[in-house]
Design a protein around this motif. Structure first.
Motif, PDB file in Angstrom:
ATOM      1  N   PRO A   1      -7.226  20.065 -21.147  1.00 19.46           N
ATOM      2  CA  PRO A   1      -7.006  18.711 -20.628  1.00 19.46           C
ATOM      3  C   PRO A   1      -8.148  18.208 -19.759  1.00 19.46           C
ATOM      4  O   PRO A   1      -8.245  17.031 -19.483  1.00 19.46           O
ATOM      5  CB  PRO A   1      -5.717  18.867 -19.807  1.00 19.46           C
ATOM      6  N   LEU A   2      -9.050  19.091 -19.325  1.00 20.96           N
ATOM      7  CA  LEU A   2     -10.152  18.660 -18.475  1.00 20.96           C
ATOM      8  C   LEU A   2     -11.137  17.779 -19.234  1.00 20.96           C
ATOM      9  O   LEU A   2     -11.876  17.001 -18.636  1.00 20.96           O
ATOM     10  CB  LEU A   2     -10.881  19.889 -17.913  1.00 20.96           C
ATOM     11  N   ASP A   3     -11.176  17.924 -20.554  1.00 19.40           N
ATOM     12  CA  ASP A   3     -12.100  17.138 -21.362  1.00 19.40           C
ATOM     13  C   ASP A   3     -11.507  15.800 -21.799  1.00 19.40           C
ATOM     14  O   ASP A   3     -12.178  15.009 -22.447  1.00 19.40           O
ATOM     15  CB  ASP A   3     -12.497  17.929 -22.626  1.00 19.40           C
ATOM     16  N   ALA A   4     -10.244  15.563 -21.470  1.00 22.76           N
ATOM     17  CA  ALA A   4      -9.541  14.393 -21.996  1.00 22.76           C
ATOM     18  C   ALA A   4      -9.727  13.160 -21.112  1.00 22.76           C
ATOM     19  O   ALA A   4      -9.974  13.271 -19.912  1.00 22.76           O
ATOM     20  CB  ALA A   4      -8.050  14.711 -22.121  1.00 22.76           C
ATOM     21  N   GLU A   5      -9.586  11.999 -21.728  1.00 26.40           N
ATOM     22  CA  GLU A   5      -9.499  10.752 -20.968  1.00 26.40           C
ATOM     23  C   GLU A   5      -8.196  10.798 -20.177  1.00 26.40           C
ATOM     24  O   GLU A   5      -7.192  11.313 -20.651  1.00 26.40           O
ATOM     25  CB  GLU A   5      -9.490   9.566 -21.944  1.00 26.40           C
ATOM     26  N   ARG A   6      -8.198  10.265 -18.950  1.00 26.26           N
ATOM     27  CA  ARG A   6      -7.021  10.409 -18.101  1.00 26.26           C
ATOM     28  C   ARG A   6      -6.462   9.047 -17.712  1.00 26.26           C
ATOM     29  O   ARG A   6      -7.192   8.075 -17.550  1.00 26.26           O
ATOM     30  CB  ARG A   6      -7.359  11.227 -16.853  1.00 26.26           C
ATOM     31  N   PHE A   7      -5.127   9.004 -17.553  1.00 17.74           N
ATOM     32  CA  PHE A   7      -4.436   7.784 -17.163  1.00 17.74           C
ATOM     33  C   PHE A   7      -3.514   8.077 -15.981  1.00 17.74           C
ATOM     34  O   PHE A   7      -2.834   9.097 -15.954  1.00 17.74           O
ATOM     35  CB  PHE A   7      -3.612   7.220 -18.331  1.00 17.74           C
ATOM     36  N   LEU A   8      -3.500   7.160 -15.033  1.00 20.36           N
ATOM     37  CA  LEU A   8      -2.653   7.304 -13.864  1.00 20.36           C
ATOM     38  C   LEU A   8      -1.200   7.061 -14.247  1.00 20.36           C
ATOM     39  O   LEU A   8      -0.878   6.049 -14.872  1.00 20.36           O
ATOM     40  CB  LEU A   8      -3.086   6.281 -12.814  1.00 20.36           C
ATOM     41  N   CYS A   9      -0.317   7.993 -13.897  1.00 23.57           N
ATOM     42  CA  CYS A   9       1.103   7.828 -14.196  1.00 23.57           C
ATOM     43  C   CYS A   9       1.792   7.127 -13.029  1.00 23.57           C
ATOM     44  O   CYS A   9       1.769   7.642 -11.908  1.00 23.57           O
ATOM     45  CB  CYS A   9       1.756   9.186 -14.456  1.00 23.57           C
TER      46      CYS A   9
ATOM     47  N   ALA B   1       0.813  -1.215   0.000  1.00 22.59           N
ATOM     48  CA  ALA B   1       0.000   0.000   0.000  1.00 22.59           C
ATOM     49  C   ALA B   1       0.845   1.262   0.000  1.00 22.59           C
ATOM     50  O   ALA B   1       0.385   2.325  -0.392  1.00 22.59           O
ATOM     51  CB  ALA B   1      -0.922   0.000   1.212  1.00 22.59           C
ATOM     52  N   THR B   2       2.092   1.147   0.457  1.00 24.13           N
ATOM     53  CA  THR B   2       2.936   2.346   0.534  1.00 24.13           C
ATOM     54  C   THR B   2       3.247   2.895  -0.844  1.00 24.13           C
ATOM     55  O   THR B   2       3.561   4.071  -0.985  1.00 24.13           O
ATOM     56  CB  THR B   2       4.262   2.035   1.245  1.00 24.13           C
ATOM     57  N   SER B   3       3.162   2.083  -1.878  1.00 24.87           N
ATOM     58  CA  SER B   3       3.521   2.556  -3.209  1.00 24.87           C
ATOM     59  C   SER B   3       2.381   3.312  -3.888  1.00 24.87           C
ATOM     60  O   SER B   3       2.525   3.788  -4.998  1.00 24.87           O
ATOM     61  CB  SER B   3       3.961   1.383  -4.102  1.00 24.87           C
ATOM     62  N   THR B   4       1.233   3.445  -3.198  1.00 21.05           N
ATOM     63  CA  THR B   4       0.136   4.194  -3.806  1.00 21.05           C
ATOM     64  C   THR B   4       0.498   5.662  -3.982  1.00 21.05           C
ATOM     65  O   THR B   4      -0.074   6.346  -4.817  1.00 21.05           O
ATOM     66  CB  THR B   4      -1.146   4.113  -2.950  1.00 21.05           C
ATOM     67  N   SER B   5       1.463   6.146  -3.199  1.00 17.66           N
ATOM     68  CA  SER B   5       1.843   7.552  -3.300  1.00 17.66           C
ATOM     69  C   SER B   5       2.730   7.831  -4.501  1.00 17.66           C
ATOM     70  O   SER B   5       2.986   8.973  -4.838  1.00 17.66           O
ATOM     71  CB  SER B   5       2.565   7.995  -2.025  1.00 17.66           C
ATOM     72  N   VAL B   6       3.225   6.786  -5.175  1.00 14.94           N
ATOM     73  CA  VAL B   6       4.118   6.976  -6.317  1.00 14.94           C
ATOM     74  C   VAL B   6       3.377   7.627  -7.479  1.00 14.94           C
ATOM     75  O   VAL B   6       3.870   8.531  -8.143  1.00 14.94           O
ATOM     76  CB  VAL B   6       4.730   5.628  -6.765  1.00 14.94           C
ATOM     77  N   ALA B   7       2.165   7.145  -7.727  1.00 16.77           N
ATOM     78  CA  ALA B   7       1.394   7.674  -8.858  1.00 16.77           C
ATOM     79  C   ALA B   7       0.648   8.920  -8.410  1.00 16.77           C
ATOM     80  O   ALA B   7      -0.399   8.837  -7.801  1.00 16.77           O
ATOM     81  CB  ALA B   7       0.426   6.609  -9.366  1.00 16.77           C
ATOM     82  N   LYS B   8       1.205  10.068  -8.716  1.00 13.50           N
ATOM     83  CA  LYS B   8       0.664  11.319  -8.183  1.00 13.50           C
ATOM     84  C   LYS B   8      -0.281  12.021  -9.147  1.00 13.50           C
ATOM     85  O   LYS B   8      -1.054  12.862  -8.740  1.00 13.50           O
ATOM     86  CB  LYS B   8       1.813  12.259  -7.830  1.00 13.50           C
ATOM     87  N   HIS B   9      -0.193  11.702 -10.437  1.00  9.87           N
ATOM     88  CA  HIS B   9      -0.953  12.481 -11.404  1.00  9.87           C
ATOM     89  C   HIS B   9      -1.782  11.597 -12.323  1.00  9.87           C
ATOM     90  O   HIS B   9      -1.336  10.545 -12.754  1.00  9.87           O
ATOM     91  CB  HIS B   9      -0.008  13.331 -12.256  1.00  9.87           C
ATOM     92  N   GLN B  10      -2.999  12.032 -12.599  1.00  8.59           N
ATOM     93  CA  GLN B  10      -3.797  11.425 -13.654  1.00  8.59           C
ATOM     94  C   GLN B  10      -3.638  12.329 -14.866  1.00  8.59           C
ATOM     95  O   GLN B  10      -4.082  13.476 -14.850  1.00  8.59           O
ATOM     96  CB  GLN B  10      -5.257  11.318 -13.226  1.00  8.59           C
ATOM     97  N   LEU B  11      -2.978  11.813 -15.887  1.00  8.29           N
ATOM     98  CA  LEU B  11      -2.573  12.636 -17.017  1.00  8.29           C
ATOM     99  C   LEU B  11      -3.571  12.545 -18.171  1.00  8.29           C
ATOM    100  O   LEU B  11      -4.123  11.480 -18.446  1.00  8.29           O
ATOM    101  CB  LEU B  11      -1.190  12.211 -17.502  1.00  8.29           C
TER     102      LEU B  11
END
Length: 204
Positions: A99-107, A70-80
């Motif tokens: 970018p608000l209208d775009a499909e987003r992916f977790l980095c 669970a500690t690695s959940t902080s690695v992905a900080k942005h939905q791009l």
């Protein structure tokens, strides 16, 4: 294994029904049903889903990382935002893109807030990158010799994806596909590096 199979496998391992998982996530049961059928590829509530399934968001979306770490959940900080290649060519002027209208992916790796996602088109970067792969691009990451970059040629608003080659004072954009007709494109002050590729999500 894709996200549909990972969700189904983890749900069953936790002895949860689709209805119970939906209750934990706060969605309707048919949302879980669509996800497990493969009809939903990029769920908006992936962080809640990951918490319910006791895994990390990047494990669910990309199959990477430890399931129970669970500690690695902080690695992905942005939905791009997933944007078009034409939009990428105009990315230096971010007001031209919404970018608000775009499909987003977790980095799953650290990146700047200006980062974005592109879907690879064509075969110029095969076999390393295939048509349909997702590339995560950070405009603030340093582009060095050997970096995979997104660049914009000044006479073309559309961006291109190549490898940056630096030899002495000369810079080139190189195609990864050895059979591509134009292997090297010289950069003679007619090119802007939009950003560096920091992560790749393979198409399924």
């Amino acid at each position: 294994m894709d996200i549909a199979n990972r969700v189904k496998k983890l749900r069953k391992a936790l002895n949860l029904t689709q209805y119970q998982l939906a209750e934990l996530v706060g969605v309707a049961q048919n949302s879980i049903q669509k996800l497990e059928k493969g009809e939903t590829k990029n769920p908006r509530n992936i962080e809640s889903l990951a918490r319910a399934l006791k895994c990390t968001p990047e494990y669910l979306q990309f199959g990477i990382g430890e399931i129970d770490n669970a500690t690695s959940t902080s690695v992905a900080k942005h939905q791009l935002p997933l944007i078009s290649w034409v939009q990428a060519g105009a990315w230096s002027d971010i007001s031209e893109v919404n970018p608000l209208d775009a499909e987003r992916f977790l980095c799953p790796v650290n990146c700047s807030e200006r980062s974005f996602v592109l879907r690879v088109q064509g075969i110029s970067m095969e076999p390393k990158f295939n048509d349909g792969d997702l590339i995560f691009v950070d405009p603030e990451a340093e582009c060095i010799h050997g970096s995979y970059v997104v660049a914009r040629l000044d006479d073309n608003n559309q961006a291109t994806f190549k490898q940056l080659i630096i030899e002495g004072n000369q810079k080139f954009l190189k195609a990864a596909n050895p059979n591509w007709p134009e292997q090297l494109i010289p950069i003679n002050g007619n090119c802007t590096l939009v950003g560096k590729v920091i992560f790749t999500g393979k198409s399924l």
